[in-house]
Design a protein around this motif. Structure first.
Motif, mmCIF file in Angstrom:
data_model
loop_
_atom_site.group_PDB
_atom_site.id
_atom_site.type_symbol
_atom_site.label_atom_id
_atom_site.label_comp_id
_atom_site.label_asym_id
_atom_site.label_seq_id
_atom_site.Cartn_x
_atom_site.Cartn_y
_atom_site.Cartn_z
ATOM 1 N N ILE A 254 -4.700 6.570 -0.240
ATOM 2 C CA ILE A 254 -4.104 5.249 -0.067
ATOM 3 C C ILE A 254 -4.355 4.491 -1.364
ATOM 4 O O ILE A 254 -5.494 4.394 -1.821
ATOM 5 N N THR A 255 -3.280 4.016 -1.964
ATOM 6 C CA THR A 255 -3.390 3.261 -3.207
ATOM 7 C C THR A 255 -2.645 1.944 -3.063
ATOM 8 O O THR A 255 -1.910 1.734 -2.104
ATOM 9 N N MET B 180 -8.244 -1.157 2.443
ATOM 10 C CA MET B 180 -7.323 -1.357 1.320
ATOM 11 C C MET B 180 -6.537 -2.656 1.494
ATOM 12 O O MET B 180 -6.322 -3.396 0.527
ATOM 13 N N ALA B 181 -6.112 -2.931 2.734
ATOM 14 C CA ALA B 181 -5.392 -4.184 2.992
ATOM 15 C C ALA B 181 -6.306 -5.374 2.715
ATOM 16 O O ALA B 181 -5.872 -6.383 2.143
ATOM 17 N N LEU B 182 -7.566 -5.265 3.097
ATOM 18 C CA LEU B 182 -8.535 -6.336 2.831
ATOM 19 C C LEU B 182 -8.660 -6.586 1.330
ATOM 20 O O LEU B 182 -8.643 -7.739 0.882
ATOM 21 N N LEU C 291 0.852 -1.179 0.000
ATOM 22 C CA LEU C 291 0.000 0.000 0.000
ATOM 23 C C LEU C 291 0.889 1.230 0.000
ATOM 24 O O LEU C 291 1.918 1.261 0.665
ATOM 25 N N ARG C 292 0.466 2.241 -0.736
ATOM 26 C CA ARG C 292 1.123 3.540 -0.701
ATOM 27 C C ARG C 292 0.189 4.469 0.075
ATOM 28 O O ARG C 292 -0.949 4.704 -0.350
ATOM 29 N N ALA D 279 -8.414 4.701 -1.517
ATOM 30 C CA ALA D 279 -9.063 5.398 -0.406
ATOM 31 C C ALA D 279 -8.568 6.832 -0.464
ATOM 32 O O ALA D 279 -7.425 7.084 -0.846
ATOM 33 N N HIS D 280 -9.442 7.768 -0.117
ATOM 34 C CA HIS D 280 -9.001 9.159 -0.123
ATOM 35 C C HIS D 280 -9.629 9.916 1.037
ATOM 36 O O HIS D 280 -10.696 9.541 1.542
ATOM 37 N N LEU D 281 -8.932 10.961 1.448
ATOM 38 C CA LEU D 281 -9.385 11.805 2.537
ATOM 39 C C LEU D 281 -10.316 12.873 1.997
ATOM 40 O O LEU D 281 -9.997 13.550 1.014
#
Length: 133
Positions: free
Chosen positions: A10-11, A49-51, A3-4, A19-21
């Motif tokens: 988060i990509t 994202m990890a899921l 993940l970045r 995911a974005h804020l």
């Protein structure tokens, strides 16, 4: 699989989901592309994202451990693993439909999908390539 994570997004190097804020006076909220409409904490966004990466990695060898880890990540999002699998599979199917339309190759709904579905929630289930089983 990596993940970045930045202060705003988060990509993944494994999946197209993000995911974005969403900024706000209280510091903001995080939103997952595959779970729209839910306000999340940064930690939940990372778990989501990890899921997605866990379920997308078909090379994992210890399936029991992987499913347990995936269930814990789903739980942090307030859902069961089965619900997460269905939501992610629906995103895959929708992306495939959009891509086929863009390429002028739209197939009937019963046609085979081009990508495998995420890892099934049932350890004895088989990986699918033409929809959710």
């Amino acid at each position: 699989m990596a993940l970045r994570i930045s202060g705003r997004a988060i990509t993944s190097d494994m999946t197209p989901e993000t995911a974005h804020l969403v900024p706000g006076s209280d510091g903001g909220r995080w939103v997952l592309s595959w779970l729209p409409g839910r306000d999340l904490t940064r930690e939940q966004a990372i778990d989501g994202m990890a899921l997605d990466e866990i379920l997308s990695d078909l090379s994992a060898t210890d399936e029991e451990f992987v499913l347990e880890l995936a269930a814990l990540r789903a739980e942090s999002l307030g859902m069961r693993l089965e619900e997460a699998v269905v939501r992610l599979a629906a995103r895959i199917l929708e992306r495939d439909r959009r891509q086929r339309r863009a390429e002028g190759q739209d197939r009937s709904p019963g046609g085979p999908a081009e990508r495998p579905c995420p890892r099934p929630a049932n350890p004895s289930g088989s990986h699918c390539s033409s929809g959710i089983r």
